[in-house]
Write a protein that holds these residues in place. Structure first.
Motif, mmCIF file in Angstrom:
data_model
loop_
_atom_site.group_PDB
_atom_site.id
_atom_site.type_symbol
_atom_site.label_atom_id
_atom_site.label_comp_id
_atom_site.label_asym_id
_atom_site.label_seq_id
_atom_site.Cartn_x
_atom_site.Cartn_y
_atom_site.Cartn_z
ATOM 1 N N LYS A 70 10.594 8.775 -2.963
ATOM 2 C CA LYS A 70 9.350 9.333 -2.804
ATOM 3 C C LYS A 70 9.332 10.465 -3.341
ATOM 4 O O LYS A 70 10.726 11.599 -3.078
ATOM 5 C CB LYS A 70 7.857 9.510 -1.906
ATOM 6 N N GLN B 256 -2.406 3.179 8.624
ATOM 7 C CA GLN B 256 -1.307 3.167 8.005
ATOM 8 C C GLN B 256 -0.340 2.826 7.914
ATOM 9 O O GLN B 256 0.592 3.132 6.891
ATOM 10 C CB GLN B 256 -0.986 5.155 7.866
ATOM 11 N N VAL C 70 -3.153 10.179 -1.918
ATOM 12 C CA VAL C 70 -1.990 10.846 -1.256
ATOM 13 C C VAL C 70 -1.052 12.064 -1.150
ATOM 14 O O VAL C 70 -2.802 12.942 -1.103
ATOM 15 C CB VAL C 70 -1.416 11.165 -2.770
ATOM 16 N N LYS D 96 1.462 6.326 2.667
ATOM 17 C CA LYS D 96 3.066 6.512 2.638
ATOM 18 C C LYS D 96 3.760 6.937 3.878
ATOM 19 O O LYS D 96 3.403 7.804 4.138
ATOM 20 C CB LYS D 96 3.109 7.570 1.385
ATOM 21 N N ASP E 64 3.902 10.568 -4.811
ATOM 22 C CA ASP E 64 3.266 10.249 -3.812
ATOM 23 C C ASP E 64 3.046 11.447 -3.162
ATOM 24 O O ASP E 64 2.297 11.086 -1.963
ATOM 25 C CB ASP E 64 4.673 9.465 -3.340
ATOM 26 N N GLU F 74 3.031 -2.168 0.839
ATOM 27 C CA GLU F 74 3.610 -1.295 -0.783
ATOM 28 C C GLU F 74 5.672 -1.008 -0.262
ATOM 29 O O GLU F 74 6.113 -1.462 -1.566
ATOM 30 C CB GLU F 74 3.627 0.341 0.050
ATOM 31 N N GLU F 75 5.593 -1.628 0.728
ATOM 32 C CA GLU F 75 7.414 -1.013 0.339
ATOM 33 C C GLU F 75 7.851 -2.650 0.931
ATOM 34 O O GLU F 75 8.731 -2.691 0.449
ATOM 35 C CB GLU F 75 8.387 -1.105 2.129
ATOM 36 N N VAL G 91 2.073 0.968 4.510
ATOM 37 C CA VAL G 91 3.246 1.157 4.242
ATOM 38 C C VAL G 91 4.362 -0.259 3.674
ATOM 39 O O VAL G 91 4.290 -0.177 3.280
ATOM 40 C CB VAL G 91 3.820 2.743 5.012
#
Length: 424
Positions: free
Chosen positions: A65, A18, A119, A56, A95, A25-26, A22
């Motif tokens: 988010k 996870q 999500v 997320k 999100d 995505e970031e 993250v």
């Protein structure tokens, strides 16, 4: 090396699946995510039983988010419709989905959500305790409350809203400070009534260790609820709200000792000039834990338009430190939202979140706007539609009033500044 929660892994230097999701995505180094997780300034709600989840992150330095509230009620109880709303919300890039069901076969709906949702998912177990046991509020036992929490955790819910800060001290503040709208939190009002009628302490405050054990076992993130959030501008930033926030800060530190991730829920109705101070107070009193706000709504006079009043407040709140915005639909204060209401609420909240990300200097946030500006400068309509946050609406408006010159629009026509200046 074994770990119990995402926070435990982060403290041990372990990079989880996870965390990698993250970081991707970031567009950040995964080590940055791990370090912030270890400190509690970022959370990744990721229940071990939510197999379909894509991680997320919520918190410091990450994109703002947004959460979408759904669920069945006694008056409108159609599980299939709510599942469709959830799928629709996911397609619109929400999100998180929060199930606020208060009636019927809530377990069936919850399990369907877990199966279809990539999500993160949240619930308020106190609602379900009222719905499932068929008892008066007074007769719900402490074990009843905790059995529902355990069920939701086992079912795969990633974050649970628990109003553990609404204790006897908080109630004293309510009783000594007159409010215009008293208590507007459903979960808060249930616990308030239970405590008064039984003359007992809040079971989640008194048995907080028991709550943390459940969260640790399933890696559930605690969303410490604001049972005394203001329900009107007049009640904003008052003594009861701040008293509860102080207690939530203390509970946050206790959770971190057990490697349980924590978010703090924030106010719902706040005047524009008090929003920044509210964010700063929360971050200070709750030691930098991620902040999750409902709106906030900045005026009380706009029923039917509260997706706008909340987007205004949400943009300012996120600019000054809020990490997670709970959407508000045009149906707020009026009825259960329809699919169209859900859409309007999501788009408004996404706009607010994105505007705040630009203001905060989130890496790459303004690139989207720059691409849109380039398309406008080129009068490239197809590219503009592609980049629009809601292409369907942009295309509909364009098609409804076509210009003679396809290169421009009917607002300016031959006086189109971009076309004229380019030609010159």
């Amino acid at each position: 090396m074994k770990y119990t929660t995402q926070m435990d892994a982060a403290k041990k230097g372990i990079i989880t699946k996870q965390m990698k999701e993250v970081a991707f995505e970031e567009n950040l180094d995964v080590e940055i995510i791990r370090e912030k997780l270890s400190k509690g300034t970022v959370v990744i709600p990721a229940n071990k039983n939510h197999i379909s989840l894509i991680g997320k992150g919520v918190g410091d330095g990450l994109k703002t988010k947004i959460n979408v509230n759904l669920g069945v009620s006694e008056d409108t109880c159609n599980i299939d419709t709510e599942v469709e709303k959830a799928k629709y919300a996911i397609n619109l890039k929400a999100d998180a989905i929060m199930d606020l069901s208060t009636f019927g076969n809530t377990g069936e709906f919850r399990k369907k959500l877990v199966n279809v949702s990539p999500v993160m998912l949240g619930t308020v177990p106190v609602y379900d305790a009222v719905a499932q046991f068929g008892k008066t509020i007074k007769d719900i036992s402490v074990d009843d409350f905790f059995s529902i929490v355990e069920t939701h955790a086992k079912d795969g819910i990633d974050f649970l809203t628990i109003h553990a800060g609404l204790n006897r001290t908080s109630i004293e503040r309510v009783q000594k400070n007159e409010r215009l709208t008293h208590i507007v939190s459903r979960g808060g009002s249930v616990l308030y009534q239970w405590m008064l009628e039984n003359d007992k302490e809040n079971p989640f405050y008194e048995n907080y260790d028991r709550l943390l054990e459940i969260c640790k076992k399933h890696d559930v993130t605690l969303s410490l609820g604001d049972g005394l959030r203001p329900g009107s501008l007049k009640d904003a930033t008052d003594a009861p709200q701040i008293q509860e926030l102080i207690i939530l800060g203390e509970l946050t530190k206790e959770a971190w000792k057990e490697n349980v991730q924590v978010m703090i829920e924030g106010p719902g109705h706040v005047p524009l000039n008090e929003i920044a101070a509210n964010m700063q107070i929360q971050k200070k009193l709750c030691h930098g834990a991620p902040f999750y706000v409902l709106g906030p709504i900045v005026t009380d006079i706009a029923p039917g338009y509260d997706h706008i009043t909340s987007a205004i407040g949400g943009a300012i709140a996120a600019t000054h430190g809020a990490d997670f915005l709970c959407y508000v639909t045009p149906a707020e204060h009026l009825r259960l939202p329809t699919v169209e209401d859900v859409k309007d609420g999501i788009i408004a909240t996404r706009i607010a979140a994105h505007a705040a990300d630009i203001a905060k200097g989130i890496k790459g946030a303004i690139n989207w706007d720059n691409r849109m500006s380039k398309a406008r400068g080129d009068l490239n309509w197809n590219k503009m539609f592609e980049l629009a946050i809601n292409p369907e609406k942009a295309i509909k408006y364009r098609e409804s009033d076509k210009p003679k010159d396809k290169e421009v629009c009917t607002m300016c026509g031959e006086l189109c500044a971009i076309k004229r200046s380019k030609k010159a």
